[in-house]
Motif scaffolding. Sequence first.
Motif, PDB file in Angstrom:
ATOM      1  N   TRP A   4       0.821  -1.204   0.000  1.00  0.00           N
ATOM      2  CA  TRP A   4       0.000   0.000   0.000  1.00  0.00           C
ATOM      3  C   TRP A   4       0.858   1.258   0.000  1.00  0.00           C
ATOM      4  N   MET A   5       2.022   1.204   0.654  1.00  0.00           N
ATOM      5  CA  MET A   5       2.898   2.365   0.687  1.00  0.00           C
ATOM      6  C   MET A   5       3.383   2.712  -0.711  1.00  0.00           C
ATOM      7  N   PHE A   6       3.710   1.676  -1.483  1.00  0.00           N
ATOM      8  CA  PHE A   6       4.137   1.898  -2.857  1.00  0.00           C
ATOM      9  C   PHE A   6       2.999   2.515  -3.669  1.00  0.00           C
ATOM     10  N   ARG A   7       1.807   1.971  -3.511  1.00  0.00           N
ATOM     11  CA  ARG A   7       0.661   2.426  -4.291  1.00  0.00           C
ATOM     12  C   ARG A   7       0.279   3.864  -3.928  1.00  0.00           C
ATOM     13  N   ILE A   8       0.361   4.210  -2.643  1.00  0.00           N
ATOM     14  CA  ILE A   8       0.046   5.571  -2.214  1.00  0.00           C
ATOM     15  C   ILE A   8       1.059   6.555  -2.788  1.00  0.00           C
ATOM     16  N   LEU A  58     -11.890   9.379  -9.576  1.00  0.00           N
ATOM     17  CA  LEU A  58     -12.469   8.043  -9.718  1.00  0.00           C
ATOM     18  C   LEU A  58     -11.652   7.145 -10.650  1.00  0.00           C
ATOM     19  N   LEU A  59     -11.322   7.641 -11.840  1.00  0.00           N
ATOM     20  CA  LEU A  59     -10.581   6.820 -12.799  1.00  0.00           C
ATOM     21  C   LEU A  59      -9.213   6.384 -12.270  1.00  0.00           C
ATOM     22  N   PRO A  60      -8.375   7.298 -11.743  1.00  0.00           N
ATOM     23  CA  PRO A  60      -7.096   6.849 -11.186  1.00  0.00           C
ATOM     24  C   PRO A  60      -7.246   5.863 -10.032  1.00  0.00           C
ATOM     25  N   LEU A  61      -8.266   6.085  -9.176  1.00  0.00           N
ATOM     26  CA  LEU A  61      -8.471   5.170  -8.056  1.00  0.00           C
ATOM     27  C   LEU A  61      -8.880   3.779  -8.538  1.00  0.00           C
ATOM     28  N   LEU A  62      -9.763   3.721  -9.537  1.00  0.00           N
ATOM     29  CA  LEU A  62     -10.174   2.421 -10.077  1.00  0.00           C
ATOM     30  C   LEU A  62      -8.975   1.674 -10.662  1.00  0.00           C
ATOM     31  N   LEU A  63      -8.146   2.388 -11.418  1.00  0.00           N
ATOM     32  CA  LEU A  63      -6.954   1.767 -11.991  1.00  0.00           C
ATOM     33  C   LEU A  63      -5.968   1.377 -10.907  1.00  0.00           C
ATOM     34  N   TRP A  64      -5.856   2.226  -9.892  1.00  0.00           N
ATOM     35  CA  TRP A  64      -4.943   1.981  -8.771  1.00  0.00           C
ATOM     36  C   TRP A  64      -5.325   0.715  -8.029  1.00  0.00           C
ATOM     37  N   PHE A  65      -6.613   0.579  -7.704  1.00  0.00           N
ATOM     38  CA  PHE A  65      -7.079  -0.604  -6.980  1.00  0.00           C
ATOM     39  C   PHE A  65      -6.959  -1.875  -7.818  1.00  0.00           C
TER      40      PHE A  65
END
Length: 227
Positions: A4-8, A58-65
Amino acid sequence: MSEWMFRILELAMFIPAIVLHEVSHGYVSYRLGDPTAKMKGRLSLNPVKHVDPFGTVLLPLLLWFSGAPVFGYAKPVPINPGYYKDYRKGMMLTGLAGPTTNLTLALVSGLLVRFLLPMGDLATGSQVDPTFTPLGWVVYALYFFAQINLVLMFFNLIPIPPLDGSRVLPIFLSDRALMKYHQVERYGILIFFGALLLLPRILGFSPIFEYFNITVYPILRLFTGIG
């Protein structure tokens, strides 16, 4: 450290890349005689002024998850081409300002990665390994910043409205063709996201990610020396 640290960290790098992209559109338009962006406060580096609920959140979060490459867009900077002496040239220069800014940011951060890598064992194969040291995290942030800027550049160069590539098209169109283009321009975003959702089902693979594979990643390897 958790993944999660990397993703954040990756998500955080997306914000300055997209803000500088949008501000550059407004600044070039301003230099071409158009005060619209300045009057509306869009030459600011404050991220809040550039947030688009879907494209920036929304779009970046969807791709991120989902673990996919993060990309998206900010609220388009308002411009008034009526101020331009040459409509076609003005639209092209304003449209290319964002991708050019992203390319410059990717080059600078990529060269910094090349400079810092010899200072420690921070690369393994084609991946950057932060090794949980301050220098490692800096290198990882720079590496991803180069990557996200290249993704934003090539994403926005797709010639479908409202993406920046569509602003280059008028310089190649006759007056008659330009009028027809403006008639369908309003449907561009629907066409784009329709294709983004439907083409992977029809073709069995994602054209946008294949596009990134042949554009973003070769240049990322060239800039950073990793890969």
